[in-house]
Design a protein around this motif. Structure first.
Motif, short mmCIF file in Angstrom:
data_model
loop_
_atom_site.label_atom_id
_atom_site.label_comp_id
_atom_site.label_asym_id
_atom_site.label_seq_id
_atom_site.Cartn_x
_atom_site.Cartn_y
_atom_site.Cartn_z
N GLU A 99 71.60 28.87 46.72
CA GLU A 99 70.65 27.78 46.48
C GLU A 99 69.28 28.32 46.82
N ARG A 100 68.32 28.12 45.93
CA ARG A 100 66.97 28.62 46.14
C ARG A 100 65.96 27.54 45.81
N GLU A 101 64.90 27.48 46.63
CA GLU A 101 63.79 26.58 46.33
C GLU A 101 62.61 27.43 45.86
N PHE A 102 61.92 26.93 44.85
CA PHE A 102 60.79 27.64 44.26
C PHE A 102 59.59 26.72 44.14
N ARG A 148 57.81 21.69 43.47
CA ARG A 148 58.89 22.28 44.27
C ARG A 148 60.19 22.00 43.52
N GLN A 149 60.93 23.05 43.24
CA GLN A 149 62.17 22.92 42.49
C GLN A 149 63.29 23.67 43.20
N THR A 150 64.46 23.07 43.21
CA THR A 150 65.63 23.68 43.82
C THR A 150 66.69 23.90 42.76
N TYR A 151 67.26 25.11 42.77
CA TYR A 151 68.34 25.47 41.86
C TYR A 151 69.55 25.83 42.72
N THR A 152 70.69 25.18 42.43
CA THR A 152 71.91 25.37 43.22
C THR A 152 73.06 25.77 42.30
N SER A 157 64.15 18.39 41.35
CA SER A 157 62.73 18.36 41.67
C SER A 157 62.37 16.91 41.96
N ARG A 170 67.40 15.08 39.06
CA ARG A 170 68.49 16.04 39.18
C ARG A 170 69.18 16.17 37.82
#
Length: 153
Positions: free
Chosen positions: A91-94, A110-114, A125, A129
């Protein structure tokens, strides 16, 4: 809505967890034609995390590597591919340079990809979702309620 034109990001760099290089979008000029007239955006990334829009610095985007063009599933490919999230756990936040369409306003996002399973990644974001489907190469195949890739016959 009108018509939008923008270049497709090209691969550069060498850091990646997959066999393909990461994607960066160092220069993303675009234009929108609509009933309200035309707008253009010259969005530039300096390669070190700094951004400008039409020549004006965007300090709120310092550190962002990628842009996310609203209504364009291709730009979700860049962070997923760079970190191999379509293939393996994580899981990464960008911080992204989000470009809204059709007004071409640029805002920090801010975006999170899991990683959910191979080929399936949850994008989040704010309150939004969506579970996206990716092919083995890391390109979006299905973005529910936005786009589905057509296959060649």
């Amino acid at each position: 809505m009108g018509e939008l034109s923008a270049p497709i990001p090209s691969p550069t760099g060498s850091r990646t967890n997959s066999t393909r290089p990461p994607l960066r979008d160092p220069s993303a000029p675009g234009a929108v034609e609509s009933a309200d007239g035309s707008r253009t955006l010259d969005l530039l990334h300096d390669g070190g995390g700094g951004w400008t829009a039409n020549g004006e610095p965007l300090p709120d985007l310092d550190g962002a590597l990628d842009c996310d063009l609203g209504l364009c599933p291709l730009t979700n490919t860049m962070p997923v591919l760079r970190h191999g999230l379509h293939r393996g756990p994580g899981e990464r936040e960008f911080l992204m340079a989000w470009v809204s369409v059709p007004d071409l306003a640029v805002r920090p996002s801010r975006q999170t990809y899991t990683h959910l399973r191979p080929g399936r990644v949850r994008f989040a974001s704010g309150d939004f979702r969506s579970d996206l489907e990716f092919d083995e190469e890391g390109f979006v195949v299905d973005y529910p309620q936005l786009a589905t890739r057509l296959t060649a016959r």
